[in-house]
Scaffold this motif. Sequence first.
Motif, PDB file in Angstrom:
ATOM      1  N   GLY A  11      31.633   1.093  19.474  1.00  0.00           N
ATOM      2  CA  GLY A  11      31.809   2.527  19.218  1.00  0.00           C
ATOM      3  C   GLY A  11      33.182   3.014  19.667  1.00  0.00           C
ATOM      4  O   GLY A  11      33.974   3.547  18.870  1.00  0.00           O
ATOM      5  N   VAL A  75      35.021  -4.527  25.068  1.00  0.00           N
ATOM      6  CA  VAL A  75      33.682  -5.106  24.944  1.00  0.00           C
ATOM      7  C   VAL A  75      32.807  -4.627  26.099  1.00  0.00           C
ATOM      8  O   VAL A  75      33.312  -4.206  27.145  1.00  0.00           O
ATOM      9  CB  VAL A  75      33.674  -6.660  24.916  1.00  0.00           C
ATOM     10  CG1 VAL A  75      34.568  -7.214  23.831  1.00  0.00           C
ATOM     11  CG2 VAL A  75      34.007  -7.238  26.254  1.00  0.00           C
ATOM     12  N   TYR A 148      24.468  -4.483  35.440  1.00  0.00           N
ATOM     13  CA  TYR A 148      25.628  -3.768  34.879  1.00  0.00           C
ATOM     14  C   TYR A 148      26.568  -3.324  35.992  1.00  0.00           C
ATOM     15  O   TYR A 148      27.776  -3.536  35.925  1.00  0.00           O
ATOM     16  CB  TYR A 148      25.126  -2.575  34.073  1.00  0.00           C
ATOM     17  CG  TYR A 148      26.191  -1.827  33.284  1.00  0.00           C
ATOM     18  CD1 TYR A 148      26.789  -2.394  32.164  1.00  0.00           C
ATOM     19  CD2 TYR A 148      26.566  -0.527  33.639  1.00  0.00           C
ATOM     20  CE1 TYR A 148      27.749  -1.691  31.427  1.00  0.00           C
ATOM     21  CE2 TYR A 148      27.511   0.179  32.906  1.00  0.00           C
ATOM     22  CZ  TYR A 148      28.099  -0.405  31.790  1.00  0.00           C
ATOM     23  OH  TYR A 148      29.042   0.287  31.064  1.00  0.00           O
ATOM     24  N   VAL A 183      29.557   8.359  26.412  1.00  0.00           N
ATOM     25  CA  VAL A 183      29.966   8.433  25.005  1.00  0.00           C
ATOM     26  C   VAL A 183      28.784   8.001  24.132  1.00  0.00           C
ATOM     27  O   VAL A 183      28.103   7.014  24.453  1.00  0.00           O
ATOM     28  CB  VAL A 183      31.188   7.505  24.778  1.00  0.00           C
ATOM     29  CG1 VAL A 183      31.687   7.640  23.347  1.00  0.00           C
ATOM     30  CG2 VAL A 183      32.303   7.831  25.773  1.00  0.00           C
ATOM     31  N   THR A 185      27.253   6.014  21.838  1.00  0.00           N
ATOM     32  CA  THR A 185      27.415   4.734  21.133  1.00  0.00           C
ATOM     33  C   THR A 185      26.096   3.968  21.245  1.00  0.00           C
ATOM     34  O   THR A 185      25.178   4.407  21.937  1.00  0.00           O
ATOM     35  CB  THR A 185      28.520   3.875  21.789  1.00  0.00           C
ATOM     36  OG1 THR A 185      28.091   3.548  23.118  1.00  0.00           O
ATOM     37  CG2 THR A 185      29.858   4.597  21.858  1.00  0.00           C
TER      38      THR A 185
HETATM   39  N1  LIG Z   1      29.309   4.451  25.933  1.00  0.00           N
HETATM   40  C1  LIG Z   1      29.369   4.887  27.184  1.00  0.00           C
HETATM   41  O1  LIG Z   1      28.796   5.950  27.542  1.00  0.00           O
HETATM   42  C2  LIG Z   1      30.165   4.114  28.210  1.00  0.00           C
HETATM   43  C3  LIG Z   1      30.243   4.650  29.517  1.00  0.00           C
HETATM   44  C4  LIG Z   1      30.981   3.953  30.475  1.00  0.00           C
HETATM   45  C5  LIG Z   1      31.610   2.765  30.141  1.00  0.00           C
HETATM   46  N2  LIG Z   1      31.505   2.275  28.860  1.00  0.00           N
HETATM   47  C6  LIG Z   1      32.191   0.993  28.569  1.00  0.00           C
HETATM   48  O2  LIG Z   1      33.014   1.129  27.427  1.00  0.00           O
HETATM   49  C7  LIG Z   1      33.072  -0.114  26.728  1.00  0.00           C
HETATM   50  C8  LIG Z   1      32.755   0.108  25.253  1.00  0.00           C
HETATM   51  O3  LIG Z   1      31.415   0.571  25.160  1.00  0.00           O
HETATM   52  P1  LIG Z   1      30.770   1.166  23.824  1.00  0.00           P
HETATM   53  O4  LIG Z   1      29.958   2.323  24.240  1.00  0.00           O
HETATM   54  O5  LIG Z   1      31.815   1.329  22.770  1.00  0.00           O
HETATM   55  O6  LIG Z   1      29.768  -0.036  23.459  1.00  0.00           O
HETATM   56  P2  LIG Z   1      29.276  -0.633  22.048  1.00  0.00           P
HETATM   57  O7  LIG Z   1      29.423   0.350  20.961  1.00  0.00           O
HETATM   58  O8  LIG Z   1      27.930  -1.220  22.315  1.00  0.00           O
HETATM   59  O9  LIG Z   1      30.343  -1.824  21.801  1.00  0.00           O
HETATM   60  C9  LIG Z   1      30.285  -2.990  22.557  1.00  0.00           C
HETATM   61  C10 LIG Z   1      31.297  -3.969  22.020  1.00  0.00           C
HETATM   62  O10 LIG Z   1      31.214  -5.177  22.787  1.00  0.00           O
HETATM   63  C11 LIG Z   1      31.225  -6.260  21.894  1.00  0.00           C
HETATM   64  N3  LIG Z   1      30.613  -7.452  22.491  1.00  0.00           N
HETATM   65  C12 LIG Z   1      29.501  -7.539  23.266  1.00  0.00           C
HETATM   66  N4  LIG Z   1      29.294  -8.826  23.605  1.00  0.00           N
HETATM   67  C13 LIG Z   1      30.309  -9.546  23.059  1.00  0.00           C
HETATM   68  C14 LIG Z   1      30.668 -10.928  23.045  1.00  0.00           C
HETATM   69  N5  LIG Z   1      29.952 -11.868  23.682  1.00  0.00           N
HETATM   70  N6  LIG Z   1      31.784 -11.297  22.353  1.00  0.00           N
HETATM   71  C15 LIG Z   1      32.521 -10.383  21.700  1.00  0.00           C
HETATM   72  N7  LIG Z   1      32.238  -9.061  21.682  1.00  0.00           N
HETATM   73  C16 LIG Z   1      31.137  -8.673  22.353  1.00  0.00           C
HETATM   74  C17 LIG Z   1      30.471  -5.763  20.673  1.00  0.00           C
HETATM   75  O11 LIG Z   1      30.753  -6.588  19.547  1.00  0.00           O
HETATM   76  P3  LIG Z   1      29.774  -6.637  18.254  1.00  0.00           P
HETATM   77  O12 LIG Z   1      29.365  -5.215  17.960  1.00  0.00           O
HETATM   78  O13 LIG Z   1      30.632  -7.221  17.176  1.00  0.00           O
HETATM   79  O14 LIG Z   1      28.620  -7.465  18.668  1.00  0.00           O
HETATM   80  C18 LIG Z   1      31.090  -4.359  20.567  1.00  0.00           C
HETATM   81  O15 LIG Z   1      32.350  -4.460  19.939  1.00  0.00           O
HETATM   82  C19 LIG Z   1      32.110  -1.072  27.462  1.00  0.00           C
HETATM   83  O16 LIG Z   1      32.828  -1.869  28.357  1.00  0.00           O
HETATM   84  C20 LIG Z   1      31.199  -0.118  28.226  1.00  0.00           C
HETATM   85  O17 LIG Z   1      30.655  -0.727  29.387  1.00  0.00           O
HETATM   86  C21 LIG Z   1      30.816   2.933  27.901  1.00  0.00           C
END
Ligand SMILES: NC(=O)c1ccc[n+]([C@@H]2O[C@H](COP(=O)([O-])OP(=O)(O)OC[C@H]3O[C@@H](n4cnc5c(N)ncnc54)[C@H](OP(=O)(O)O)[C@@H]3O)[C@@H](O)[C@H]2O)c1
Length: 235
Positions: A11, A75, A148, A183, A185
Amino acid sequence: MNVLVVGGSGGIGQALVSFFCNAVDIETVTATYRSNKPSLVNEKLKWVALDVTDEEAMAELFASCPDLTYIINAVGLLHAHEGKPEKTINKLDPDFFMDNIRVNTLSTLLIAKHAKPALKKASRSVFAVLSARVGSISDNQLGGWYSYRCSKAALNMAVKTLSVEWKRTLPNCAVVALHPGTVTTELSAPFVGKKSGAKLFTSAQSAGWLADIIVDLQAEDTGRFIAFDGSDIEW
Ligand SMILES: NC(=O)c1ccc[n+]([C@@H]2O[C@H](COP(=O)([O-])OP(=O)(O)OC[C@H]3O[C@@H](n4cnc5c(N)ncnc54)[C@H](OP(=O)(O)O)[C@@H]3O)[C@@H](O)[C@H]2O)c1
């Protein structure tokens, strides 16, 4: 200037890819996905399949990206079919814990191991990693989410340690951990709702703020843990 977004299919990752494709001073954007190639197309953009736990594939990726200005690791893993964040310690599953470490922590160390030559040419470069406020040890008020939290706390130590090493050997590079906010996602979907009380942002909002931070970072910012609003978070 050339950008690499690892996890460009996520996302926040995909919103960062869009941002940099539309930035006039960026020449190329390389973005990785694991399973399904995203439909986003742009003349600057090249998609590469990558499982971040596969070191050989990581080395191949960097062989094809010899000159980078910004590297962003977007990721992340919070829940999967095999597991979800633990409310209590008796829910801890060793396999799920290790999956969190592999994706949330080890990915950044493997990227850093292979990325250094690509960052050497730039007079100013950034190595930015999406961490999470819940990885801050001093900020932990609620407990829970052992896998996590531990994987993000370990990621934070990896970022801090890398910043110390590269200050000596790659002095033009700012190595930072970023917190994107809460966010909407796939990662956050099961946990956000009216009851969570968290202020929610779209991926585009968060990515816009994070990208603004990244383009302003200077070498002296290395070793910081920065929230989407530019404030520092205690490790
Ligand atoms: N969303 C929030 O509220 C939030 C809050 C704090 C921190 N974060 C951090 O922000 C970052 C992005 O989060 P997001 O919300 O955008 O999550 P997301 O939409 O679930 O995206 C996760 C990404 O990680 C990739 N991924 C997971 N395992 C993988 C692997 N083994 N090899 C390659 N790619 C892998 C997925 O690839 P595929 O889709 O191709 O499988 C996807 O591109 C993360 O580090 C998360 O911990 C997010």
